[in-house]
Design an enzyme around this catalytic site. Structure first.
Site, PDB file in Angstrom:
ATOM      1  N   TYR A 141       0.799  -1.269   0.130  1.00 17.67           N
ATOM      2  CA  TYR A 141      -0.183  -0.027  -0.094  1.00 17.67           C
ATOM      3  C   TYR A 141       0.950   1.264  -0.019  1.00 17.67           C
ATOM      4  CZ  TYR A 141      -4.809  -1.737   0.870  1.00 17.67           C
ATOM      5  OH  TYR A 141      -6.095  -2.406   0.634  1.00 17.67           O
ATOM      6  N   LYS A 192       2.835 -15.198   1.641  1.00 21.40           N
ATOM      7  CA  LYS A 192       2.964 -15.969   0.581  1.00 21.40           C
ATOM      8  C   LYS A 192       4.486 -16.245   0.607  1.00 21.40           C
ATOM      9  CE  LYS A 192       1.441 -17.659  -3.307  1.00 21.40           C
ATOM     10  NZ  LYS A 192       0.467 -18.862  -3.478  1.00 21.40           N
ATOM     11  N   ASP A 224      -3.110 -18.012  -0.013  1.00 19.03           N
ATOM     12  CA  ASP A 224      -4.330 -18.622  -0.681  1.00 19.03           C
ATOM     13  C   ASP A 224      -5.136 -19.779  -0.089  1.00 19.03           C
ATOM     14  OD1 ASP A 224      -1.807 -20.061  -0.855  1.00 19.03           O
ATOM     15  OD2 ASP A 224      -1.730 -20.713  -3.080  1.00 19.03           O
ATOM     16  N   ASP A 248      -6.476  -6.791   4.021  1.00 19.11           N
ATOM     17  CA  ASP A 248      -7.521  -6.182   3.285  1.00 19.11           C
ATOM     18  C   ASP A 248      -8.367  -7.045   2.735  1.00 19.11           C
ATOM     19  OD1 ASP A 248      -9.101  -4.085   2.143  1.00 19.11           O
ATOM     20  OD2 ASP A 248      -7.917  -4.311   0.237  1.00 19.11           O
ATOM     21  N   ASP A 252     -12.359  -8.912   4.413  1.00 13.95           N
ATOM     22  CA  ASP A 252     -13.596  -8.958   3.811  1.00 13.95           C
ATOM     23  C   ASP A 252     -14.354 -10.276   3.720  1.00 13.95           C
ATOM     24  OD1 ASP A 252     -13.332  -6.215   3.236  1.00 13.95           O
ATOM     25  OD2 ASP A 252     -14.050  -6.383   1.113  1.00 13.95           O
TER      26      ASP A 252
HETATM   27  C1  IPM Z   1     -10.520  -1.026   4.035  1.00 12.77           C
HETATM   28  C2  IPM Z   1     -10.684  -0.273   2.701  1.00 12.77           C
HETATM   29  C3  IPM Z   1      -9.436   0.626   2.574  1.00 12.77           C
HETATM   30  C4  IPM Z   1      -8.224  -0.347   2.275  1.00 12.77           C
HETATM   31  C5  IPM Z   1      -9.676   1.441   1.383  1.00 12.77           C
HETATM   32  C6  IPM Z   1     -10.940   2.301   1.168  1.00 12.77           C
HETATM   33  C7  IPM Z   1      -8.515   2.389   0.881  1.00 12.77           C
HETATM   34  O1  IPM Z   1     -10.677  -1.338   1.869  1.00 12.77           O
HETATM   35  O2  IPM Z   1     -10.293  -0.213   5.118  1.00 12.77           O
HETATM   36  O3  IPM Z   1     -10.335  -2.292   4.253  1.00 12.77           O
HETATM   37  O4  IPM Z   1      -7.920  -0.820   1.265  1.00 12.77           O
HETATM   38  O5  IPM Z   1      -7.488  -0.394   3.254  1.00 12.77           O
HETATM   39 MG    MG Z   2     -10.873  -3.255   2.592  1.00 15.24          MG
END
Ligand code: IPM
Ligand code: MG
Length: 360
Positions: A141, A192, A224, A248, A252
């Site tokens: 990042y 990884k 993975d 990240d 999710d």
């Molecule tokens: C998160 C979001 C952010 C990230 C974005 C909005 C920059 O997806 O906080 O997970 O990728 O960190």
């Molecule tokens: Mg995110």
């Protein structure tokens, strides 16, 4: 002395859900003696529209002074055509970097009341309680060099750099270990290492840190496989620790195990416990302004703020109890709706939490 909380509503559903969290804070102040001052500032697209920058100096200064920050969400299609340097997301990344918020805690807890809302079988997810510890100020990042260049052939080439120093790996793994000590004492470090040298180093440093924590069982997994295991048998995990980008993605995925990304809070902490708190869902522009967004992730972020930055663990538990009470009553925003429950909007949900807090 009273503590200061900076409120950053941001974009999309950010303002609506943050309004409900502010209601909760107001109730904690009036009815439970919480000694806090609230201030508000612009971030993200909302800040860009007014100042031309997603993280204006005024906001950053207030953020530096505050004891804790509560953020809604940033971003939306309106700002997608902008140059990267002024996209709303840069506001969020700028706050993380400038404030040194390297430790991102993303709990994924399945409320038994919501087992039906998960797309996975109830027996796979019932009782799920995972903590993802994501490194937040390093890795791909932020790595340099980065950009898009034009080759001699005229073809364009995009590039980013995955880079971690030993000290960055060391400190995030320690955060994970310390958290695991208060939980089920298991940490799985995700990398990884079979392909990326940088994460081979990650594995070596994690192993080294692990020796300082003999009471915690440390394991390693390739990313993975970890993504597969998260949907196959998520309850095998207690604490996961991983890089910025893997965290990240995996967070999710873990969020969806719990039925809705609309339920999950997060904390981003610096080395001294100062933190920024935000729901892990984004700005959801498709439902912004409709009054249907789930405010519970933001309200649960307030609970994390109480616990980690204000040392108000008892109030945090009270607030989490109030959220459970509301779920027990069957109140559901559309994202967690299932047959036989009562559909409510953003405001009704916030009001219900305040009422549950008062009557607890
Ligand atoms: C998160 C979001 C952010 C990230 C974005 C909005 C920059 O997806 O906080 O997970 O990728 O960190
Ligand atoms: Mg995110």
């Amino acid at each position: 002395m009273s503590k200061s909380i900076l409120i950053l509503p941001g974009d999309g559903i950010g303002p609506e859900i943050v309004d409900e969290a502010v209601k909760v804070l107001a109730c904690l102040r009036s009815d439970f003696g919480l000694d806090v001052d609230l201030d508000e500032a612009l971030v993200g697209g909302a800040a860009y529209d007014v100042t031309g920058h997603p993280l204006p100096d005024a906001t950053l200064d207030l953020a530096r002074e505050a004891d804790a920050i509560l953020l809604g969400a940033v971003g939306g299609p309106k700002w997608e055509p902008l140059d990267y340097s002024v996209r709303p997301e840069r506001g969020l990344l700028g706050l993380r970097a400038e404030l040194g918020l390297f430790a991102n805690l993303r709990p994924a807890i399945l409320y038994p009341q919501l087992a039906e809302a998960s797309t996975l079988k109830p027996e796979v997810v019932a009782g799920l309680d995972i903590m993802i510890v994501r490194e937040l100020t390093g890795g791909i990042y932020f790595g340099q060099p980065r950009g898009v260049r034009t080759l001699e052939t005229g073809e364009r080439e995009g590039f980013n750099t995955l880079v971690y120093r030993e000290s960055e790996i060391d400190r995030i793994v320690r955060v994970a270990m310390d958290i695991a000590k208060k939980r089920n004492r298991r940490v799985c470090s995700v990398d990884k290492a079979n392909v990326l040298e940088c994460t081979e180093l990650w594995r070596q440093v994690a192993t080294q840190v692990g020796k300082d924590y003999p009471e915690v069982e440390l394991s390693h997994m390739y990313v993975d496989n970890a993504s597969m295991q998260l949907v196959r048998a998520p309850k095998q995990f207690d604490v996961l620790v991983t890089t910025n980008m893997f965290g990240d993605i995996l967070s999710d995925c873990a969020a969806m195990l719990t039925g809705s990304i609309g339920m999950l809070p997060s904390a981003s902490l610096d080395a001294n416990g100062k933190g920024m708190y935000e729901p892990i869902h984004g700005s959801a522009p498709d439902i912004a302004g409709k009054g249907v967004a789930n405010p519970l992730a933001t309200i649960l972020s307030v609970a994390m703020l109480l616990r980690y930055s204000l040392d108000e663990g008892v109030l945090a538990e009270r607030l989490e109890g109030a959220v459970e009470a509301v779920l027990n009553k069957g109140m559901r925003t559309p994202d967690i709706h299932s047959p036989g429950t009562q559909g409510v909007g953003t405001r009704e949900m916030g009001d219900a939490v305040v009422e549950a807090l008062r009557s607890a």
